[in-house]
Structure formats: structure tokens, C-alpha cells
Design a protein around this motif. Structure first.
Motif, PDB file in Angstrom:
ATOM      1  N   LEU A  47     -73.041 -14.100  25.495  1.00  0.00           N
ATOM      2  CA  LEU A  47     -72.557 -12.796  25.040  1.00  0.00           C
ATOM      3  C   LEU A  47     -73.593 -12.238  24.075  1.00  0.00           C
ATOM      4  O   LEU A  47     -74.021 -12.936  23.157  1.00  0.00           O
ATOM      5  N   LEU A  48     -73.995 -10.997  24.268  1.00  0.00           N
ATOM      6  CA  LEU A  48     -74.999 -10.414  23.370  1.00  0.00           C
ATOM      7  C   LEU A  48     -74.495 -10.356  21.934  1.00  0.00           C
ATOM      8  O   LEU A  48     -75.269 -10.464  20.995  1.00  0.00           O
ATOM      9  N   SER A  49     -73.189 -10.216  21.768  1.00  0.00           N
ATOM     10  CA  SER A  49     -72.630 -10.140  20.416  1.00  0.00           C
ATOM     11  C   SER A  49     -72.730 -11.473  19.675  1.00  0.00           C
ATOM     12  O   SER A  49     -72.573 -11.519  18.459  1.00  0.00           O
ATOM     13  N   GLU A  50     -73.013 -12.566  20.387  1.00  0.00           N
ATOM     14  CA  GLU A  50     -73.128 -13.883  19.767  1.00  0.00           C
ATOM     15  C   GLU A  50     -74.578 -14.303  19.525  1.00  0.00           C
ATOM     16  O   GLU A  50     -74.829 -15.369  18.987  1.00  0.00           O
ATOM     17  N   ILE A  51     -75.539 -13.485  19.938  1.00  0.00           N
ATOM     18  CA  ILE A  51     -76.953 -13.825  19.809  1.00  0.00           C
ATOM     19  C   ILE A  51     -77.487 -13.310  18.477  1.00  0.00           C
ATOM     20  O   ILE A  51     -77.157 -12.204  18.051  1.00  0.00           O
ATOM     21  N   SER A  52     -78.322 -14.123  17.834  1.00  0.00           N
ATOM     22  CA  SER A  52     -78.956 -13.749  16.570  1.00  0.00           C
ATOM     23  C   SER A  52     -80.455 -13.978  16.660  1.00  0.00           C
ATOM     24  O   SER A  52     -80.927 -14.744  17.491  1.00  0.00           O
ATOM     25  N   GLY A  58     -82.563 -16.294   7.120  1.00  0.00           N
ATOM     26  CA  GLY A  58     -81.406 -16.749   7.889  1.00  0.00           C
ATOM     27  C   GLY A  58     -81.465 -16.199   9.297  1.00  0.00           C
ATOM     28  O   GLY A  58     -82.460 -16.380   9.996  1.00  0.00           O
ATOM     29  N   GLU A  59     -80.394 -15.524   9.696  1.00  0.00           N
ATOM     30  CA  GLU A  59     -80.323 -14.940  11.028  1.00  0.00           C
ATOM     31  C   GLU A  59     -79.779 -13.518  10.946  1.00  0.00           C
ATOM     32  O   GLU A  59     -78.985 -13.207  10.068  1.00  0.00           O
ATOM     33  N   VAL A  60     -80.211 -12.681  11.881  1.00  0.00           N
ATOM     34  CA  VAL A  60     -79.732 -11.306  11.971  1.00  0.00           C
ATOM     35  C   VAL A  60     -79.123 -11.134  13.354  1.00  0.00           C
ATOM     36  O   VAL A  60     -79.736 -11.492  14.362  1.00  0.00           O
ATOM     37  N   ARG A  61     -77.919 -10.594  13.408  1.00  0.00           N
ATOM     38  CA  ARG A  61     -77.250 -10.377  14.697  1.00  0.00           C
ATOM     39  C   ARG A  61     -78.047  -9.401  15.560  1.00  0.00           C
ATOM     40  O   ARG A  61     -78.670  -8.473  15.059  1.00  0.00           O
ATOM     41  N   LEU A  62     -77.981  -9.624  16.862  1.00  0.00           N
ATOM     42  CA  LEU A  62     -78.702  -8.787  17.811  1.00  0.00           C
ATOM     43  C   LEU A  62     -78.257  -7.330  17.710  1.00  0.00           C
ATOM     44  O   LEU A  62     -79.070  -6.417  17.839  1.00  0.00           O
ATOM     45  N   ALA A  63     -76.984  -7.095  17.445  1.00  0.00           N
ATOM     46  CA  ALA A  63     -76.485  -5.722  17.299  1.00  0.00           C
ATOM     47  C   ALA A  63     -77.199  -5.000  16.160  1.00  0.00           C
ATOM     48  O   ALA A  63     -77.502  -3.809  16.270  1.00  0.00           O
ATOM     49  N   ILE A 131     -71.564  -1.402  12.846  1.00  0.00           N
ATOM     50  CA  ILE A 131     -71.628  -2.735  13.426  1.00  0.00           C
ATOM     51  C   ILE A 131     -70.459  -3.523  12.886  1.00  0.00           C
ATOM     52  O   ILE A 131     -70.321  -3.711  11.681  1.00  0.00           O
ATOM     53  N   SER A 132     -69.613  -3.995  13.777  1.00  0.00           N
ATOM     54  CA  SER A 132     -68.442  -4.745  13.374  1.00  0.00           C
ATOM     55  C   SER A 132     -68.718  -6.236  13.494  1.00  0.00           C
ATOM     56  O   SER A 132     -68.889  -6.757  14.581  1.00  0.00           O
ATOM     57  N   THR A 133     -68.760  -6.921  12.344  1.00  0.00           N
ATOM     58  CA  THR A 133     -68.988  -8.359  12.384  1.00  0.00           C
ATOM     59  C   THR A 133     -67.677  -9.113  12.543  1.00  0.00           C
ATOM     60  O   THR A 133     -67.659 -10.227  13.033  1.00  0.00           O
TER      61      THR A 133
END
Length: 148
Positions: A47-52, A58-63, A131-133
Motif C-alpha cells: 500500500l502506498l500509504s504504508e511506504i516511507s 527517521g522516515e518520511v511517509r510517501l504521501a 495528509i492524514s496520518t
């Protein structure tokens, strides 16, 4: 961003929209040609929403990366994913200055830019959209509860 139900299926080109779940997997529709495919549970699906994307902090969400590209391009298309690696890395550095070049490869940048251009052509990426986390984290919490 409205990428909660957008999938990348390993071994299949392009992106897919999740249409419905079945007992043995799910049905997805290609964003490029609109054809529906049945995907089994053994397929490697993301799921693209789960990719960082890895950064030094750290990490940044793909969105969030997609939103940064949309802001840079004023909701227009990004550069082609077929550019040479040096051009892609310098462009990506403008979008996400703190990305970790030891863990984010040129192939990852190509994928991200290709996905962005596909989603932008369909109107699914917008610089003004929130962007809704919480929505992205809710399914992971439910899965954790069911595994116990």
C-alpha cells in the motif's frame, strides 16, 4: 492525500486501485489502462500509504514526499523517471533535502517519481490536500490487535 487504497503489486507494472476483497485475495484496477486483475494472498503487495522514505532523522511517509513534489511543481508533473541518476538525485534532494542517500537508491527515486507522475495524471496528488496520518496508522493498529 488520497493514496490509502493505491497498491504497487510486485511483478506487475504501474499502480492499482483496490476495488474489493475476496476470500482468496482481492480485485484491483490498473490506474494506467483500467483493467481489473485478481491478486492472490501470496502476491507481494504494498500500500502506498504504508511506504516511507529514509531520512537522516527517521522516515518520511510517501504521501508527504508526494506533497513536497506537488508543491515544488505547483501540482504539475515531476521530471521523468528516465533521467540519469545524478539528475534524479539532485532533483530529489530539492524535494527532500534530508533523504539518506546510503539507504535511498536511484531505483527508489525512479519509482517514486514514476508513481507521482501516474497519480498526478489521475488527479490523486494535490499540494493543498491535508495528509492524514491517523488513517494510515489505524489499519496497522487493528492488525496488531487481531494477531494477539
Amino acid at each position: 492525500m488520497s493514496i490509502e487504497k493505491i497498491l504497487a503489486i510486485s511483478g506487475k507494472p504501474g499502480l492499482y486501485a483496490l476495488k474489493l476483497q475476496t476470500r482468496t485475495g482481492f480485485v484491483a484496477e490498473s490506474l494506467t489502462d483500467g483493467k481489473k486483475v485478481t491478486v492472490g494472498l501470496r502476491s507481494n503487495v504494498s500500500l502506498l500509504s504504508e511506504i516511507s522514505v529514509y531520512t537522516y532523522d527517521g522516515e518520511v511517509r510517501l504521501a508527504e514526499v508526494f506533497k513536497a513534489i506537488a508543491e515544488k511543481e505547483d501540482n504539475g508533473a515531476a521530471i521523468s523517471h528516465k533521467e540519469d541518476n545524478a539528475t534524479l538525485e539532485s532533483y530529489f534532494r530539492e524535494v527532500l533535502p534530508e533523504f539518506d542517500e546510503d539507504r535511498v537508491y536511484a531505483s527508489d527515486i525512479k519509482k517514486i517519481l514514476n508513481w507521482y507522475n501516474m497519480l498526478q495524471a489521475k488527479g490523486l496528488v494535490n499540494k493543498d490536500e491535508e495528509i492524514s496520518t491517523e488513517e494510515a496508522e489505524a489499519p496497522a493498529e487493528e492488525e496488531a490487535k487481531t494477531e494477539k
